[in-house]
Write a protein that holds these residues in place. Structure first.
Motif, mmCIF file in Angstrom:
data_model
loop_
_atom_site.group_PDB
_atom_site.id
_atom_site.type_symbol
_atom_site.label_atom_id
_atom_site.label_comp_id
_atom_site.label_asym_id
_atom_site.label_seq_id
_atom_site.Cartn_x
_atom_site.Cartn_y
_atom_site.Cartn_z
ATOM 1 N N GLU A 100 -38.013 -11.653 -1.131
ATOM 2 C CA GLU A 100 -38.824 -12.503 -2.000
ATOM 3 C C GLU A 100 -39.530 -11.688 -3.080
ATOM 4 O O GLU A 100 -39.642 -12.122 -4.234
ATOM 5 C CB GLU A 100 -39.837 -13.293 -1.169
ATOM 6 C CG GLU A 100 -39.206 -14.361 -0.298
ATOM 7 C CD GLU A 100 -38.376 -15.333 -1.128
ATOM 8 O OE1 GLU A 100 -38.958 -16.125 -1.901
ATOM 9 O OE2 GLU A 100 -37.133 -15.275 -1.045
ATOM 10 N N ARG A 125 -36.928 -10.844 -5.651
ATOM 11 C CA ARG A 125 -36.565 -12.042 -6.404
ATOM 12 C C ARG A 125 -37.623 -12.351 -7.457
ATOM 13 O O ARG A 125 -37.301 -12.741 -8.586
ATOM 14 C CB ARG A 125 -36.387 -13.248 -5.474
ATOM 15 C CG ARG A 125 -35.113 -13.232 -4.637
ATOM 16 C CD ARG A 125 -35.003 -14.471 -3.775
ATOM 17 N NE ARG A 125 -34.862 -15.679 -4.582
ATOM 18 C CZ ARG A 125 -35.783 -16.625 -4.680
ATOM 19 N NH1 ARG A 125 -36.917 -16.549 -4.008
ATOM 20 N NH2 ARG A 125 -35.580 -17.689 -5.429
ATOM 21 N N ARG A 126 -38.897 -12.176 -7.096
ATOM 22 C CA ARG A 126 -39.966 -12.431 -8.063
ATOM 23 C C ARG A 126 -39.876 -11.480 -9.257
ATOM 24 O O ARG A 126 -40.328 -11.806 -10.357
ATOM 25 C CB ARG A 126 -41.336 -12.302 -7.389
ATOM 26 C CG ARG A 126 -41.703 -13.486 -6.508
ATOM 27 C CD ARG A 126 -43.157 -13.453 -6.104
ATOM 28 N NE ARG A 126 -43.464 -12.335 -5.236
ATOM 29 C CZ ARG A 126 -43.383 -12.362 -3.912
ATOM 30 N NH1 ARG A 126 -42.979 -13.472 -3.307
ATOM 31 N NH2 ARG A 126 -43.681 -11.311 -3.191
ATOM 32 N N ASP A 127 -39.302 -10.296 -9.016
ATOM 33 C CA ASP A 127 -39.146 -9.319 -10.096
ATOM 34 C C ASP A 127 -37.846 -9.509 -10.878
ATOM 35 O O ASP A 127 -37.498 -8.679 -11.723
ATOM 36 C CB ASP A 127 -39.190 -7.898 -9.527
ATOM 37 C CG ASP A 127 -40.588 -7.512 -9.073
ATOM 38 O OD1 ASP A 127 -41.563 -8.138 -9.551
ATOM 39 O OD2 ASP A 127 -40.715 -6.591 -8.241
#
Length: 614
Positions: A24, A27-29
């Motif tokens: 996660e 993914r945020r990056d």
């Protein structure tokens, strides 16, 4: 980057929670992430691929290998990250022969097995979650130290201030044991029920005990008996919670936590005192003084050698009694350190650096020559130092590089390939990094025109103090040394306009290891900030003045936010062996074509170590 995590747990174990949190964070990056796991559902937005990784029959293993290999090829995966020994085994064979790396996170001590010694199933890089585990991998598993990185499991701490009031003033006290109740941890819990909790409950009339965790039915027989006795004597003061998805909520109403690993980390990050009691040892009450040793054991779960350490239950009782007599939060400095060291975003960034390093070492297995120059004068100066190459000689160097079909790149270029922003198929066949220290005026008058004429770019290491206009550090050491002028800010900016990389070289050119840590840190961070502000470019690499460095200096360089640091005639065989001590070749005034050929040959680093021992 396109990242595939491979998990073998068929229940939501700690390793699964870590992998999901990491996925996660990445993914945020902006990275694309896949998870191959026994579980059909996981709390993640990453693409899930259900595979029975934990089923270890050879027939199923080869099915898993084929499925992973097909997935890797179909999705163009850049790196595979395995999170258990079973996951590493199938991942090792799935990537075999493919141009992508395997990274394994080792969460606990490893059983010595034929596949461990016959095949390097853990892959190109190994992440050990604590210092003791890294020592076990080096000493007992006989793993190459250069491939091991110590990076803890990350925690997504909520935005909480230090809880200064309720736990310190409430008449109700609560001790929470949080963890599993099976295996060695079940034995620890049983002993806690027998030797510690009865005395505490009798002494502190308002004390409640919460038992939080799964597998309570798997307690050893004497543990069940001790728990039954506690419930009979203290009734509702024994809170059997079982598995809870709201551990943060329980922490906020708990005075003292007993637990290991992630439990202790989350407790300390929430400001709750913790007794680090794990399956391997009792690491004690975690304080600022004991934190480093406790963290090295993953707060009681891992010893560097095989075996379990005996627990002094009178000591556990004494430590718990001391906290309950004076309840309150942990020291703010300790809470802040835990939240910094285990912060999920910071950990995810460090793991991403491991991916990049493994990826580049796989794609560029040979030594990448990094050459060190200083002055490029018209004529040889009257100096005893060999830190110059005259303009005419340097022109011959450039002609040699051209004939040999070298492609000069910068560390910023290298990072573009490492991060996946540029495809590795475009990485030059014969890369070369040309570096120039200090920022002498003749770099502007002689070096820059020659490099532009050749179509080359390099890395210019500058001092962050723009008021320094000559080599004051040389004159301070030897007044007879000739004065050498440094460039003006406008002349330095000409290199930025020519698309050179700007690196930092401190503020004042000191011997960094001789400075107090605070002064050294200032030289590093202030020089980086000054160069970025004045020249308007990111500064990601650093050159150690005089080549002087130490383990502490390297730590400070990393803490200052640099990605790379170049040494002088010391460092690894490969750039990725240690990004903060990159072997750089000293270039002298009278290099010949033969010496340049030698110093840029793929075998030169090995030859230098054989000849000089470093």
């Amino acid at each position: 980057m396109r990242i595939l995590h491979v998990l073998s747990a068929d229940f939501f174990a700690g390793s699964v929670a870590y992998a999901v949190a990491l996925a996660e964070a990445h993914r945020r990056d902006g990275h694309q992430v896949w998870l191959a796991s026994d579980a059909a559902t996981l709390p993640t937005g990453a693409t899930l691929v259900q595979l029975p990784i934990s089923r270890r029959t050879y027939k199923q293993r080869w099915r898993n290998i084929r499925a992973l290999r097909q997935l890797i090829r179909a999705e163009g995966i850049d790196v595979v990250h395995a999170h258990s020994r079973a996951a590493s085994w199938v991942s090792y064979w799935a990537v075999r022969g493919l141009p992508l790396p395997l990274v394994s996170t080792v969460h606990g001590r490893q059983h010595l097995h034929a596949s461990t010694s016959l095949f390097d199933i853990y892959g190109d890089k190994v992440i050990a979650i604590c210092g003791n585990l890294a020592q076990h991998l080096r000493d007992e598993v006989q793993m190459a130290p250069a491939k091991i990185e110590v990076i803890p499991n990350g925690v997504a701490f909520p935005n909480l201030a230090v809880a200064a009031g309720p736990r310190a003033t409430s008449p109700d006290l609560r001790l929470a044991f949080i963890g599993r109740f099976n295996g060695p941890k079940g034995e620890r819990a049983a002993a806690l029920f027998e030797y510690v909790l009865p005395a505490l409950l009798r002494e502190f009339a308002g004390l409640r005990v919460a038992l939080i965790g799964g597998e309570l039915t798997h307690l050893p027989a004497h543990g069940h008996a001790a728990l039954g006795a506690l419930q009979a004597e203290f009734d509702e003061r024994i809170e059997v919670v079982g598995f809870s998805s709201d551990v943060p909520g329980w922490l906020q109403k708990t005075t003292l936590v007993v637990g290991a690993g992630r439990v202790a980390i989350e407790a300390l990050g929430a400001g709750v005192p913790a007794l680090a009691l794990g399956e391997a040892c009792y690491a004690g009450l975690v304080t600022e003084a004991t934190y480093a040793a406790a963290a090295a054991s993953n707060f009681g779960d891992i010893l560097p050698q095989v075996g379990l350490a005996a627990v002094s239950w009178p000591q556990v009782l004494a430590d718990a009694r001391a906290v309950l007599r004076q309840p309150g939060p942990v020291a703010p400095a300790l809470q802040a350190q835990v939240r910094r060291d285990y912060d999920l975003g910071r950990v995810a960034g460090r793991v991403l650096s491991v991916y990049e390093s493994a990826r580049m070492k796989k794609a560029v297995p040979d030594w990448l020559p990094v050459l060190m120059y200083h002055k490029i004068p018209d004529a040889a100066p009257a100096t005893r130092h060999q830190t110059f190459v005259t303009r005419d000689h340097f022109a011959r160097h450039l002609a040699f590089f051209h004939r040999q079909r070298f492609t000069p790149i910068t560390f910023l270029d290298y990072q573009e390939f490492a991060s996946g922003r540029r495809p590795l198929k475009e990485f030059p066949r014969k890369p070369l990094i040309l570096t120039f220290d200090d920022g002498y005026l003749d770099n502007y008058t002689n070096l820059l025109p020659l490099m532009q004429q050749a179509g080359y770019r390099g890395v210019l290491y500058l001092l962050g103090n723009f008021d320094l206009r000559h080599n004051a550090w040389d004159l301070a050491a030897d007044p007879a040394e000739p004065r050498a002028e440094l460039m003006s800010a406008a002349q330095k900016a000409a290199f930025v306009a020519a698309d050179w990389e700007i690196g930092a070289h401190t503020l004042t050119h000191p011997h960094l290891p001789a400075l107090p840590a605070e002064a050294a840190a200032h030289e590093l961070s202030a020089s980086k900030a000054a160069l970025e502000q004045r020249l308007g470019v990111p500064v990601q690499s650093f050159a150690y003045p005089y080549g002087d460095l130490s383990a502490e200096t390297k730590r400070l360089v990393a803490a200052a936010g640099f990605r790379f640091a170049v040494a002088t005639d010391t460092g690894g065989q490969h750039l990725e062996d240690d990004r903060f001590q990159i072997f750089r070749v000293n270039i002298f005034p009278h290099e010949t074509e033969a010496s340049l050929r030698k110093k840029t040959a793929p075998w030169y680093r090995r030859y230098y170590r054989w000849k000089r021992g470093r």
